[in-house]
Design an enzyme around this catalytic site. Structure first.
Site, short mmCIF file in Angstrom:
data_model
loop_
_atom_site.label_atom_id
_atom_site.label_comp_id
_atom_site.label_asym_id
_atom_site.label_seq_id
_atom_site.Cartn_x
_atom_site.Cartn_y
_atom_site.Cartn_z
N GLY A 547 60.65 84.38 64.39
CA GLY A 547 61.16 84.69 63.05
C GLY A 547 62.15 85.83 63.12
O GLY A 547 62.44 86.40 64.17
N GLU A 548 62.70 86.17 61.95
CA GLU A 548 63.65 87.27 61.87
C GLU A 548 63.57 87.92 60.51
O GLU A 548 63.15 87.30 59.52
CB GLU A 548 65.08 86.79 62.14
N GLY A 549 63.93 89.19 60.46
CA GLY A 549 63.95 89.94 59.22
C GLY A 549 65.31 90.57 59.01
O GLY A 549 66.30 90.14 59.59
N GLN A 550 65.34 91.61 58.16
CA GLN A 550 66.63 92.21 57.83
C GLN A 550 67.23 92.96 59.01
O GLN A 550 68.44 92.97 59.19
CB GLN A 550 66.46 93.16 56.64
N GLY A 552 65.74 92.93 62.42
CA GLY A 552 65.33 92.56 63.75
C GLY A 552 64.80 91.15 63.83
O GLY A 552 64.85 90.39 62.86
N ASP A 674 51.50 93.52 51.28
CA ASP A 674 51.89 92.11 51.41
C ASP A 674 50.75 91.31 52.05
O ASP A 674 50.98 90.50 52.94
CB ASP A 674 53.17 91.98 52.23
#
Length: 819
Positions: A547-550, A552, A674
């Site tokens: 996966g990826e985030g803002q 990294g 979360d």
């Protein structure tokens, strides 16, 4: 005359009641009573006199001018198809209820409509006569001039224009005052076109799956797929009394479609950016009915269909025959029309409701549909210019306030840094800025009077953080934005994700009753003798991207020789194997300074978190860019994907592990923010560990609500005070745990509040704040014991955060249920 209620609501029942939550919630007056609907938007076929013109047809609305009602110039005819009072709502609305009243005339009037019909239109040219589910068109009206008579429109209508047509004999004159109740139709769906439904013969019983309330002639209409009512598990039975078997569903037989799919065409009011489509389906496979095997959706913004469609395959369920909503991700595609091909997986395919989640897209003004009934009035130019000047002045004032507050905040931050050690400010996640939006100095003070259509609510300004912009979506909150409140802590530059895609996104509690990180408790994190060892990068072998985030990405890697880096107290599954599968979170080299500092702080914190139900940090790579942290890899993925065909005891056992991990975090005064099954990972032997991968995967993009230019929030898991007031505490994590437990016991077959749009979820949080008993709760899962639902789940969702149980109490209660 009697004053109608500002908000008309029927008693709340379970979500499996006659109508959906949309029909229960969408019952707000649309503006005839309160004056929000302008005089120019009210018209009529004729008028008896100037004093009984259309503009006086407002329910219980008398400003002393006129005779207090609309009256046609001639007696209405028996069929009620000539004289009418018309209301233009200016946009599509979901209308669920209508109210009528007779003539006022200072108590002298005797005219009223005993019966009437309703017509509606979405474009102003094609008109449809409303009829109930049994085909009846005439509505029983008033018996005197003063009582307000409210009538449910069942089925509801989706329209911009609505007409009231009085029905009476030729000897009686009629006058009417009216109101419409509902809410704005946010789906934007103007029409759908489907093949005609088929007939099934089941054990000698005729079952009809036709769209009986479809309002199109042959195509371009709306009907049962948008009527707010979804079918029961057993399609032979119906929500609606005395209707035929199969009434709730529209369905087709595989034998009639040689290509193996049914094609449905959807047309919208303008170009939109589509997030997802939710389809309510029957899955009674014992009778040859299953969910669709695959759906392929094509998109069109102009005259041609785009070549690259979106394809989705739902998970096949051969265990549970319950009907359910299937969420189809549409990948933020832009279109004004969608064509979807639903492929059969068995003999029959049955749908009862289709809903879309979307936002308005940026498109060329030449594609904007023109209003066929309204033109720009040049006489309003001066008013428009004056409004623009006022808006500019207000924006200038707000900018000055923002700049002043930023300077003041920086001064406070410098002072605090001189008092506290840098370690005391360590945080596991960047604080979101969505809950520090600036209030306007031009707003009225709390407690001032208002002309709002809605009931007045005054938030307790001194007790809470400054409300977020979401609070403005509830009209009664818009009048209390000038309360003197403390701003929430700032976040990183730019528009942050809700949890910044951290592997564990934790934050110190903002509850003043909790001891957030003090000098005493921070000794756990201040030493450097337990810092992570540097792992050789060359011993990491990339396997796949998780996966990826803002800022990294997260990768699955093989770590050769990782056993030599593990502490003696660390028990990792499969440590005898070489190499070891690990999850590696990397920070992009172009990440800003704040993101880099947060990444290093996260490493320092995670290196000291040691609990069997919290994902463990194993090693780091920080000698050169990109920065990396290496954590345990849970081979069975996240809990949302893992739950399937498990016995209740196993499900409760998983919940016990999650409660145990949250009990540990709460003991450190950390707030996760979360918690959901997407952020619980599953290892061997059903081992559950809490993490925070959910935001970094597109699979769960539909679980988050985006505030334009600001944060991304999992509103369906958030407590009401977190959404409306930006307040995050251990008690708000308890709320999210209740939703997570609901996910587990429903086997994650549907999204929480799947029957509600994001806007309606936010409206429902307003009902929790008002606490008038009108809030909608998640229903009890079929396999959930009554005691777990009533004594645990519902206690997690108590309005008063102080009355919710602690994680220690939750953990003990769940353990007792296993005994």
């Amino acid at each position: 005359s009697l004053q109608p209620p500002a908000l008309v609501l029927v008693p709340q029942e379970s979500l499996s009641s006659l109508t959906s939550a949309r029909s229960q919630i969408c019952r707000y007056p649309l503006g005839m009573t309160g004056g929000q609907i302008q005089d120019e938007d009210i018209s009529a076929s004729s008028q008896w006199s100037e004093s009984t013109a259309a503009r006086f047809g407002r329910l219980d609305f008398d400003n002393g001018d006129g005779d207090g009602a609309w009256c046609p110039d001639v007696a209405s005819e028996p069929d009620g198809l000539k004289e009418y009072l018309q209301v233009d709502l200016r946009s599509l609305h979901f209308v669920t209820l209508v109210g009528t009243q007779g003539r006022h005339a200072d108590g002298m009037g005797k005219e009223y409509a005993q019966r009437y019909r309703v017509q509606y239109s979405r474009d102003g040219s094609s008109w449809v006569g409303w009829k109930d589910r049994k085909g009846r068109q005439v509505i029983e009206g008033n018996r005197n001039t003063y009582d307000v008579v409210l009538k449910d429109l069942e089925p509801p209508i989706i329209a911009r224009f609505v007409r009231f047509l009085p029905v009476t004999d030729l000897s009686q004159f009629v006058c009417m005052r009216v109101e419409l109740y509902g809410c704005e139709w946010l789906d934007g769906l103007m029409s759908y076109s489907i093949p005609e439904g088929h007939q099934m013969i089941y054990r000698g019983l005729d079952v009809f799956f036709n769209d009986s309330v479809y309002d199109g002639v042959s195509t371009k209409g709306l009907g049962q797929l948008t009527d707010g009512t979804w079918g029961l598990d057993d399609f032979l039975h119906s929500h609606v009394y005395a209707m035929w078997p199969g009434y709730d569903y529209v369905g087709w037989s595989n034998k009639s479609f040689p290509k193996g799919y049914v094609e449905i065409f959807f047309e919208f009011d303008h170009v939109r950016n589509f997030t997802s489509m939710k389809v309510h389906c029957s899955n009674m496979f014992s009778r040859g009915v299953k969910l669709f095997r695959q759906v392929t959706c094509f998109f069109r913004s102009g005259s041609e269909w785009e070549a690259d469609p979106v394809t989705f395959r739902p998970a096949e369920d051969r265990v549970t025959q319950a009907s359910r909503f299937v969420a189809v991700p549409l990948g933020d595609r832009t279109a004004s029309a969608i064509k979807c091909r639903f492929h059969f997986s068995d003999l029959w395919m049955l749908f009862s409701e289709v809903a879309f989640q979307s936002g308005s897209a940026v498109y060329n003004t030449s594609l904007t549909p023109q209003d066929p009934t309204h033109k720009v009035d040049d006489s309003n130019t001066r008013i428009l210019i004056g409004c623009l000047v006022a808006i500019i002045a207000i924006l200038f004032t707000i900018i000055v306030i923002i700049l002043w507050r930023q300077v003041w905040q920086k001064m406070l931050e410098k002072a605090s840094r001189r008092m506290l050690d840098d370690e005391l400010t360590a945080r596991l996640a960047v604080q979101t800025r969505a809950f520090s939006s600036h209030h306007s100095s031009l707003s009225s003070e709390c407690g001032s009077t208002s002309n709002s259509t809605y009931e007045r609510i005054f938030p307790l300004c001194a007790d809470y953080q400054e409300p977020s912009r979401l609070i403005r979506k509830l009209p009664e909150f818009a009048h209390c934005m000038s309360c003197s409140v403390a701003p929430a802590a700032g976040g990183s530059d730019g528009a942050p994700h809700y949890a910044e895609a951290d592997i564990i996104s934790l934050q110190e509690s903002s509850d003043n009753s909790s001891n957030s990180i003090t000098a005493a408790s921070m000794t756990l994190f201040s030493s450097t003798d337990s810092s992570m060892r540097e792992f050789p990068r060359q011993k990491l072998t990339f396997k796949e991207k998780l996966g990826e985030g803002q800022f990294g990405e997260v990768h699955l890697c093989e770590a050769d020789g990782m056993q030599d880096f593990l502490d003696e107290d660390l028990s990792i599954e499969g440590t005898n194997e070489s190499p070891l599968l690990v999850a590696v979170k990397t920070l992009r080299e172009d990440a800003n300074k704040n993101a880099r500092n947060d990444f290093l702080k996260e490493i320092r914190i995670m290196s000291r978190l040691r609990d069997p139900n919290i994902v463990r940090l194993l090693a780091v790579c920080v000698d050169t860019d990109p920065l990396c942290m290496i954590t345990e890899y849970m081979e069975n993925g996240d809990l949302n994907q893992f739950l399937c065909n498990l016995r209740l005891k196993e499900l409760i056992g998983m919940a016990v592990q999650i409660a145990s991990g949250m009990k540990y975090l709460s003991s450190l005064n950390f707030v996760h923010r979360d918690l959901a099954t997407r952020n619980c990972l599953v290892g061997r032997n059903f081992t559950i560990k809490i993490a925070d991968f959910g935001m970094s995967r597109n699979l769960y993009r539909g679980d988050y609500y985006r505030i334009q230019g600001r944060a991304v929030l999992p509103i369906r898991w958030m407590s009401w005070e977190s959404i409306l007031l930006g307040k995050f505490t251990m008690a708000s994590d308890v709320w999210a745990f209740g939703v997570t437990l609901w996910e587990i016991l429903t086997l994650c077959e549907e999204q929480p509040y799947s029957q509600l749009s994001d806007e309606q979820v936010i409206e429902n949080t307003g009902e929790f704040f008002r606490d008038h008993g009108k809030q909608v709760y998640l229903p009890k899962p079929p396999c959930c014991p009554d005691k777990v639902y009533t004594e645990l789940m519902l206690s997690c969702w108590r309005r008063n955060a102080k009355q919710r149980p602690s994680f220690q109490e939750i953990h003990a209660q769940l353990n007792e249920s296993l005994a």
